[in-house]
Design a protein around this motif. Structure first.
Motif, PDB file in Angstrom:
ATOM      1  N   THR A 197       6.232  -5.099  11.118  1.00 35.75           N
ATOM      2  CA  THR A 197       7.482  -4.361  11.170  1.00 35.75           C
ATOM      3  C   THR A 197       7.480  -3.681  10.395  1.00 35.75           C
ATOM      4  OG1 THR A 197       9.477  -5.449  10.093  1.00 35.75           O
ATOM      5  CG2 THR A 197       9.066  -5.893  11.813  1.00 35.75           C
ATOM      6  N   TRP A 198       8.406  -1.930   9.695  1.00 37.83           N
ATOM      7  CA  TRP A 198       7.583  -1.401   8.802  1.00 37.83           C
ATOM      8  C   TRP A 198       9.011  -1.669   7.652  1.00 37.83           C
ATOM      9  CZ3 TRP A 198      11.887   1.183   5.990  1.00 37.83           C
ATOM     10  CH2 TRP A 198      10.924   2.393   5.246  1.00 37.83           C
ATOM     11  N   ASN A 199       9.976  -2.402   8.192  1.00 39.93           N
ATOM     12  CA  ASN A 199      10.485  -2.768   6.550  1.00 39.93           C
ATOM     13  C   ASN A 199      10.254  -4.175   6.130  1.00 39.93           C
ATOM     14  OD1 ASN A 199      13.146  -1.782   7.334  1.00 39.93           O
ATOM     15  ND2 ASN A 199      13.911  -2.976   8.480  1.00 39.93           N
ATOM     16  N   ASP A 200       9.055  -5.170   7.293  1.00 38.70           N
ATOM     17  CA  ASP A 200       8.801  -6.206   6.236  1.00 38.70           C
ATOM     18  C   ASP A 200       7.447  -6.342   5.316  1.00 38.70           C
ATOM     19  OD1 ASP A 200      10.230  -7.977   7.044  1.00 38.70           O
ATOM     20  OD2 ASP A 200       8.969  -8.479   9.066  1.00 38.70           O
ATOM     21  N   CYS A 201       6.768  -4.656   6.055  1.00 40.95           N
ATOM     22  CA  CYS A 201       5.566  -4.408   4.920  1.00 40.95           C
ATOM     23  C   CYS A 201       6.154  -3.367   4.204  1.00 40.95           C
ATOM     24  CB  CYS A 201       5.161  -3.385   6.357  1.00 40.95           C
ATOM     25  SG  CYS A 201       3.908  -3.792   7.253  1.00 40.95           S
ATOM     26  N   MET A 202       7.584  -2.797   4.210  1.00 45.30           N
ATOM     27  CA  MET A 202       7.197  -2.583   2.877  1.00 45.30           C
ATOM     28  C   MET A 202       8.286  -2.188   2.047  1.00 45.30           C
ATOM     29  SD  MET A 202       6.858   1.447   3.238  1.00 45.30           S
ATOM     30  CE  MET A 202       7.958   1.213   2.074  1.00 45.30           C
ATOM     31  N   ARG A 203       8.185  -3.661   2.320  1.00 47.19           N
ATOM     32  CA  ARG A 203       9.052  -4.920   1.526  1.00 47.19           C
ATOM     33  C   ARG A 203       8.135  -5.677   0.641  1.00 47.19           C
ATOM     34  NH1 ARG A 203      14.639  -6.872   1.840  1.00 47.19           N
ATOM     35  NH2 ARG A 203      16.160  -5.900   3.496  1.00 47.19           N
ATOM     36  N   ARG A 204       6.881  -6.043   1.001  1.00 41.81           N
ATOM     37  CA  ARG A 204       5.821  -6.213   0.695  1.00 41.81           C
ATOM     38  C   ARG A 204       5.301  -5.571  -0.404  1.00 41.81           C
ATOM     39  NH1 ARG A 204       5.391  -8.660   5.785  1.00 41.81           N
ATOM     40  NH2 ARG A 204       4.482  -7.640   6.149  1.00 41.81           N
ATOM     41  N   ASP A 205       5.292  -3.936   0.257  1.00 43.81           N
ATOM     42  CA  ASP A 205       4.600  -2.986  -0.686  1.00 43.81           C
ATOM     43  C   ASP A 205       5.793  -2.437  -1.069  1.00 43.81           C
ATOM     44  OD1 ASP A 205       2.731  -2.837   1.408  1.00 43.81           O
ATOM     45  OD2 ASP A 205       3.573  -1.033   2.690  1.00 43.81           O
ATOM     46  N   ILE A 206       7.100  -3.051  -1.831  1.00 39.89           N
ATOM     47  CA  ILE A 206       7.510  -1.866  -3.295  1.00 39.89           C
ATOM     48  C   ILE A 206       7.444  -3.353  -4.090  1.00 39.89           C
ATOM     49  CG2 ILE A 206       9.730  -2.249  -2.981  1.00 39.89           C
ATOM     50  CD1 ILE A 206      10.218  -0.036  -0.755  1.00 39.89           C
ATOM     51  N   ALA A 207       7.212  -4.271  -3.796  1.00 34.78           N
ATOM     52  CA  ALA A 207       7.133  -5.366  -4.649  1.00 34.78           C
ATOM     53  C   ALA A 207       6.044  -5.656  -5.117  1.00 34.78           C
ATOM     54  CB  ALA A 207       6.733  -6.658  -3.807  1.00 34.78           C
ATOM     55  N   ALA A 208       4.824  -5.099  -4.739  1.00 29.30           N
ATOM     56  CA  ALA A 208       3.338  -4.741  -4.694  1.00 29.30           C
ATOM     57  C   ALA A 208       3.520  -3.911  -5.944  1.00 29.30           C
ATOM     58  CB  ALA A 208       1.981  -5.024  -3.523  1.00 29.30           C
ATOM     59  N   LEU A 209       4.291  -2.595  -5.618  1.00 28.95           N
ATOM     60  CA  LEU A 209       4.279  -1.461  -6.329  1.00 28.95           C
ATOM     61  C   LEU A 209       4.824  -1.634  -8.078  1.00 28.95           C
ATOM     62  CD1 LEU A 209       3.743   1.519  -6.290  1.00 28.95           C
ATOM     63  CD2 LEU A 209       6.486   1.965  -4.934  1.00 28.95           C
ATOM     64  N   MET A 210       5.656  -2.808  -7.348  1.00 28.70           N
ATOM     65  CA  MET A 210       6.550  -2.652  -9.268  1.00 28.70           C
ATOM     66  C   MET A 210       5.126  -3.631  -9.988  1.00 28.70           C
ATOM     67  SD  MET A 210       9.678  -1.875  -9.144  1.00 28.70           S
ATOM     68  CE  MET A 210       8.860  -1.039  -8.332  1.00 28.70           C
ATOM     69  N   GLY A 211       4.010  -4.302  -9.955  1.00 29.79           N
ATOM     70  CA  GLY A 211       3.620  -4.337 -10.783  1.00 29.79           C
ATOM     71  C   GLY A 211       2.196  -3.268 -10.842  1.00 29.79           C
ATOM     72  N   CYS A 212       2.361  -2.353 -10.638  1.00 29.85           N
ATOM     73  CA  CYS A 212       1.891  -0.819 -11.126  1.00 29.85           C
ATOM     74  C   CYS A 212       2.012  -0.217 -12.196  1.00 29.85           C
ATOM     75  CB  CYS A 212       1.042  -0.307  -9.695  1.00 29.85           C
ATOM     76  SG  CYS A 212       0.168  -1.798  -8.136  1.00 29.85           S
ATOM     77  N   ASP A 213       1.103   0.916 -12.486  1.00 27.89           N
ATOM     78  CA  ASP A 213       1.395   2.007 -13.170  1.00 27.89           C
ATOM     79  C   ASP A 213       1.456   2.930 -12.835  1.00 27.89           C
ATOM     80  OD1 ASP A 213       1.586   0.041 -15.586  1.00 27.89           O
ATOM     81  OD2 ASP A 213      -0.711   0.238 -15.376  1.00 27.89           O
ATOM     82  N   THR A 214       0.572   3.227 -12.092  1.00 27.48           N
ATOM     83  CA  THR A 214       0.432   4.692 -10.921  1.00 27.48           C
ATOM     84  C   THR A 214       0.308   4.232  -9.894  1.00 27.48           C
ATOM     85  OG1 THR A 214      -1.361   4.791 -13.281  1.00 27.48           O
ATOM     86  CG2 THR A 214      -1.855   6.693 -11.117  1.00 27.48           C
ATOM     87  N   VAL A 215       0.402   5.906  -9.324  1.00 28.39           N
ATOM     88  CA  VAL A 215       0.691   5.259  -7.695  1.00 28.39           C
ATOM     89  C   VAL A 215      -0.382   6.631  -7.057  1.00 28.39           C
ATOM     90  CG1 VAL A 215       1.394   6.056  -5.707  1.00 28.39           C
ATOM     91  CG2 VAL A 215       2.913   4.929  -7.048  1.00 28.39           C
ATOM     92  N   ALA A 216      -1.549   6.331  -6.120  1.00 25.33           N
ATOM     93  CA  ALA A 216      -2.678   7.674  -5.966  1.00 25.33           C
ATOM     94  C   ALA A 216      -2.099   7.824  -4.118  1.00 25.33           C
ATOM     95  CB  ALA A 216      -3.717   6.981  -6.164  1.00 25.33           C
ATOM     96  N   THR A 217      -2.114   8.979  -4.279  1.00 20.61           N
ATOM     97  CA  THR A 217      -1.627   9.163  -3.119  1.00 20.61           C
ATOM     98  C   THR A 217      -2.620   9.787  -1.821  1.00 20.61           C
ATOM     99  OG1 THR A 217      -1.227  11.649  -3.477  1.00 20.61           O
ATOM    100  CG2 THR A 217       0.604  10.072  -3.421  1.00 20.61           C
ATOM    101  N   LEU A 218      -2.200   9.972  -0.707  1.00 20.02           N
ATOM    102  CA  LEU A 218      -4.337  10.380  -0.136  1.00 20.02           C
ATOM    103  C   LEU A 218      -3.126  10.981   0.934  1.00 20.02           C
ATOM    104  CD1 LEU A 218      -5.013   6.449   1.531  1.00 20.02           C
ATOM    105  CD2 LEU A 218      -5.993   7.996   0.715  1.00 20.02           C
ATOM    106  N   PRO A 219      -3.911  11.911   1.764  1.00 23.97           N
ATOM    107  CA  PRO A 219      -4.172  13.472   2.181  1.00 23.97           C
ATOM    108  C   PRO A 219      -2.780  12.779   2.917  1.00 23.97           C
ATOM    109  CG  PRO A 219      -5.892  13.372   2.107  1.00 23.97           C
ATOM    110  CD  PRO A 219      -5.574  12.149   1.905  1.00 23.97           C
ATOM    111  N   GLY A 220      -1.122  13.512   3.473  1.00 23.62           N
ATOM    112  CA  GLY A 220      -0.202  13.471   4.561  1.00 23.62           C
ATOM    113  C   GLY A 220       0.554  12.486   3.551  1.00 23.62           C
TER     114      GLY A 220
END
Length: 107
Positions: free
Chosen positions: A51-74
């Motif tokens: 589900t979108w919610n489940d994926c975003m919860r995992r993703d945001i938790a992982a994001l917190m361990g990073c310093d930089t966000v690199a964006t893809l087109p779109g």
């Protein structure tokens, strides 16, 4: 801290795209890792989707361990990627275009 020594989270559109855009995520991850970056790829965090919610919860938790966000087109058309970039921006993280990040390594 030089960008190549930072932990980078890859952000971009998935929903509504063929194969959830995983090929683009995997290709960019390979390019960034080849250039020496430590990359968190949400396609690797959620290989079977979910589900979108489940994926975003995992993703945001992982994001917190990073310093930089690199964006893809779109990314700006993706509800999830916009949320990731907003969080990164508000927390003072570096947000860069993933293709520019690869180009900086080649230059």
């Amino acid at each position: 801290m030089p960008l190549e020594h930072r932990k980078t989270y890859l952000s971009g559109p998935m929903n509504g795209l063929p194969e959830l855009n995983f090929p683009a995520f995997h290709a960019m991850t390979a390019s960034l890792r080849a250039a020496g970056h430590t990359v968190t790829n949400p396609a690797e965090l959620n290989p079977d989707g979910g589900t979108w919610n489940d994926c975003m919860r995992r993703d945001i938790a992982a994001l917190m361990g990073c310093d930089t966000v690199a964006t893809l087109p779109g990314w700006e058309h993706s509800k999830g990627a916009r949320l990731e970039v907003l969080i990164a921006d508000r927390l003072g993280m570096t947000v860069v275009n993933a293709h520019d990040l690869v180009s900086m390594e080649v230059a």
